[in-house]
Structures are given as C-alpha cells and as structure tokens.
Enzyme design. Structure first.
Site, short mmCIF file in Angstrom:
data_model
loop_
_atom_site.label_atom_id
_atom_site.label_comp_id
_atom_site.label_asym_id
_atom_site.label_seq_id
_atom_site.Cartn_x
_atom_site.Cartn_y
_atom_site.Cartn_z
N SER A 2 0.81 -1.21 0.00
CA SER A 2 0.00 0.00 0.00
C SER A 2 0.85 1.26 0.00
O SER A 2 0.34 2.36 -0.22
CB SER A 2 -0.90 0.01 1.23
OG SER A 2 -0.12 0.13 2.41
N GLY A 3 2.14 1.12 0.27
CA GLY A 3 2.98 2.29 0.42
C GLY A 3 3.13 2.71 1.87
O GLY A 3 3.81 3.68 2.18
N ASP A 6 3.83 -0.87 7.25
CA ASP A 6 3.70 -2.29 7.54
C ASP A 6 3.89 -3.18 6.31
O ASP A 6 4.63 -4.16 6.35
CB ASP A 6 2.33 -2.56 8.18
CG ASP A 6 2.16 -1.82 9.50
OD1 ASP A 6 3.16 -1.67 10.21
OD2 ASP A 6 1.04 -1.38 9.79
N SER A 7 3.23 -2.84 5.20
CA SER A 7 3.40 -3.67 4.00
C SER A 7 4.81 -3.53 3.44
O SER A 7 5.35 -4.47 2.86
CB SER A 7 2.36 -3.30 2.95
OG SER A 7 2.47 -1.95 2.55
N CYS A 93 -13.18 -5.17 2.40
CA CYS A 93 -11.99 -5.08 1.53
C CYS A 93 -11.12 -6.32 1.69
O CYS A 93 -10.62 -6.87 0.71
CB CYS A 93 -11.21 -3.83 1.87
SG CYS A 93 -9.81 -3.53 0.76
N CYS A 189 -10.00 4.60 3.56
CA CYS A 189 -9.01 5.11 2.61
C CYS A 189 -9.63 5.86 1.44
O CYS A 189 -9.00 6.73 0.86
CB CYS A 189 -8.14 3.96 2.09
SG CYS A 189 -8.99 2.82 0.97
#
Length: 360
Positions: A2-3, A6-7, A93, A189
């Site tokens: 996602s930028g 964490d990811s 999601c 988001c």
C-alpha cells in the site's frame, strides 16, 4: 504493497529471507485530486510502494481494481448508511479484494501466497490453518479478517504477527526504507472528506432522487416526538453529539428507522443490551451448529465479552452476553474468539432481547 510502513517492512523482510517476492499494489480509488499520504490507494502512497520495492530489489506492479472495489466495498458502504447501518469497509476489503481478487491475480502471476502487513497470526491447528491475534494486542487486526476461509489462510502470510509496531518501525529505520517515519493510514481510505458528505455525494450520483435530504424526526423509545434533526443517514447508533435536543440527561441514538425517516433516542442505560441478532454467520474451519462459548467483540476496539453463541440456521445467529453491552450497532461485525484464536463471526442485525426498539 500500500505504500505504508507495515506492508513495506513485510516485503523487505521476505526479500531479505531469500524468498522470491513480487510487490503488488492496488489502484482502488481515484485520489488524483488529493495530494496526501495515508490513502492506501493514493498516488503518493503508490509512489512510496514503488520506491520501497526498488530498495528491496524486487519487481513491482500496480493492479487496477477500482471497478471491483466500487462494486464490493464502496457501493455497499453507501447502501449500508442509507439502510440505517454503520458499515465496516475494511472487513469487506479484506474479504472480497485482498484475499479474493488480489489472491487470484497473484496466482496468475505464478505466486503461491499473498503476504500482507496485517497484525495477526496464522497457526497450524488440527483442522488446518487457524487465525490468531497478533502478539502486539494494541495493533491486532484479526477482527477485520474474520470472514477468511481456511483455504485463504493457507494461501496467506502475516510476517508481522509476531512483532510489535515499534519493532517494525525499527526494522524500517535500520533498512533505510523511505517510509520509516511514515504515520498511520487513514481509517477509510477512499473518503477524503467527511463520511456523511461522501455518502450524500455518492448516493446523489448513483441513485438520483432516492435519498431525501429531509430532516429526520427524533423520537424517544415510546414514540413521542422530541424534534427534528439531520437526515437519518447522518446518524449512527450510540451517537451523542449533534442531536440538538435539550434534555435533563444526555441522549444517545438508539435506533435508525430509514423507512420512517426517524431516529430513536434515549438515555445511555437504554443503549445496553443483553445480546445481539446476527446474520451471515461465518466459521473459520469446521462448521458449528451447536451452542459455542466464546469471547465476542462487537467493535474492533471492544475489549470482548464472554458470550453464548447460538446458531439458528440459514446464516442467522443469536449471541447472549454474560453482561449487557453498550451500543449494539447494525452493520458492524461481531467476532468470536477462544483465547487468541478467531473462530469466526457474524454481521450485527440488531439487539436480541426481544426489544429491537421499533416504535409503533
């Protein structure tokens, strides 16, 4: 990817472990007019994802999934508010996008698993993979993953589940990742302004004439009119602020009645309920038809309450709390835990005390 922090650390860790990793980002919503970080589908954040992929030495692709995101997440989000419910878009999601459509796209690229930055753990149990809470209980996200199946868990990795947020940020700093000091992402988001304004704009564009801007009638539990307020879809169960009513004690929203354009209000004690009615019951692993004792969380940050879960068939369920709980909110998820393990959950339809507060 996602930028976000964490990811990004997830991708970095797996690459440093020598695993073959491909970074995938999803273009879910057009935020081209919003130059701000913290939107997991915004241009600035997708740029950060690409830069982290370069730092990690892995290929990176952006998948356009905005049509599917609208169908599975955004439109149901709007529909829920118009039906007097308070939705949980992050659950949808995860259920329909990240661990369904994204997993399918990843498999087309030859991947066998999808790794995300969720704070949760997957442990092997006697009946297959089990979903468990994260070590960092303050960041635990297992609540939002309750609709996953055993097959989806088997195809997923949560590398951050054994780490604390502080440890994750330290890894990013030591690695020199460009997102090392980045803050938390926004809760919804795809909403850049107010939720209620977003709902009104989307409803007007998709359902012209279907949404009335008429002020809702505010009534008490006996049906006595107390005044008028905003349109009904601007209220949520448990809300206190913005009612605009003079009363000797604080008033709260108890129930929303879209079909009658009414909002039922009452004192805080009236928010308490001994149980809930649920729908779309889901179990991770073996299906359970008998009564189950578990700890139930009725909101993501709810501490949980011991409860008896009684499946009713056809996806319906009754949940009886050991102690009455405040603010049973239709549209939210009720998630079932035994220790750290997530058994499954349901979607809240209303109270189960025989008094759903419908006013005659």
């Amino acid at each position: 990817m996602s930028g976000g922090l964490d990811s990004s650390v997830t991708a970095w860790k797996l690459a440093r472990e020598g695993r073959p990793v491909v970074g995938l980002s999803m273009l879910l919503w057009d935020h081209s007019g919003t130059e701000a970080h913290g939107r997991c589908c915004g241009a600035l954040d997708l740029g950060d994802a690409r830069r982290v992929a370069q730092q990690a030495g892995i290929p990176h692709y952006t998948l356009r999934m905005d049509r599917e995101f609208r169908d599975k997440v955004v439109d149901p989000f709007v529909d829920d508010y118009l039906a007097g419910r308070t939705p949980s878009p992050c659950v949808r999601c995860n259920t329909w996008i990240k661990f369904d459509l994204l997993l399918e796209r990843a498999r087309r690229l030859g991947a066998t698993r999808v790794a995300t930055g969720h704070y949760a753990r997957i442990l092997q149990g006697p009946d297959g993979p089990e979903l468990h809470t994260a070590v960092d209980t303050g960041k635990d996200q297992s609540y939002y993953l309750f609709e996953l199946t055993g097959e989806q868990l088997a195809a997923s990795l949560f590398p951050l589940g054994e780490l604390t947020k502080a440890q994750v940020r330290e890894i990013a700093r030591e690695a020199g990742l460009v997102v090392a000091e980045k803050g938390e992402s926004m809760e919804v988001c795809f909403v850049s302004g107010g939720v209620r304004e977003f709902v009104e704009a989307e409803a007007a564009a998709r359902l012209p004439g279907a949404v009335s801007p008429e002020p809702a009638v505010l009534v008490d539990a006996r049906g006595e009119e107390l005044g008028t307020g905003q349109p009904y879809y601007r209220y949520t169960v448990g809300q206190r602020r913005g009612l605009g009513l003079a009363a000797p004690s604080p008033l709260y929203v108890l129930q929303i009645e879209p079909e009658r354009n009414r909002v039922v209000v009452g004192e805080e004690s009236e928010l308490m309920a001994p149980g809930l009615r649920g729908e779309r019951l889901h179990w991770i692993g073996p299906q359970r038809t008998g009564e189950v004792e578990a700890t139930v969380k009725i909101r993501s940050r709810h501490p949980g309450v011991p409860a008896l879960i009684r499946p009713q068939g056809d996806g319906r369920v009754e949940v009886d709390f050991a102690e009455p709980q405040r603010g049973i909110t239709p549209g939210q998820a009720a998630v079932f835990y035994q220790g750290t393990r997530v058994l499954g959950g349901c979607w809240i339809a209303g109270r189960s005390d025989g008094s759903d507060r419908s006013v005659r």
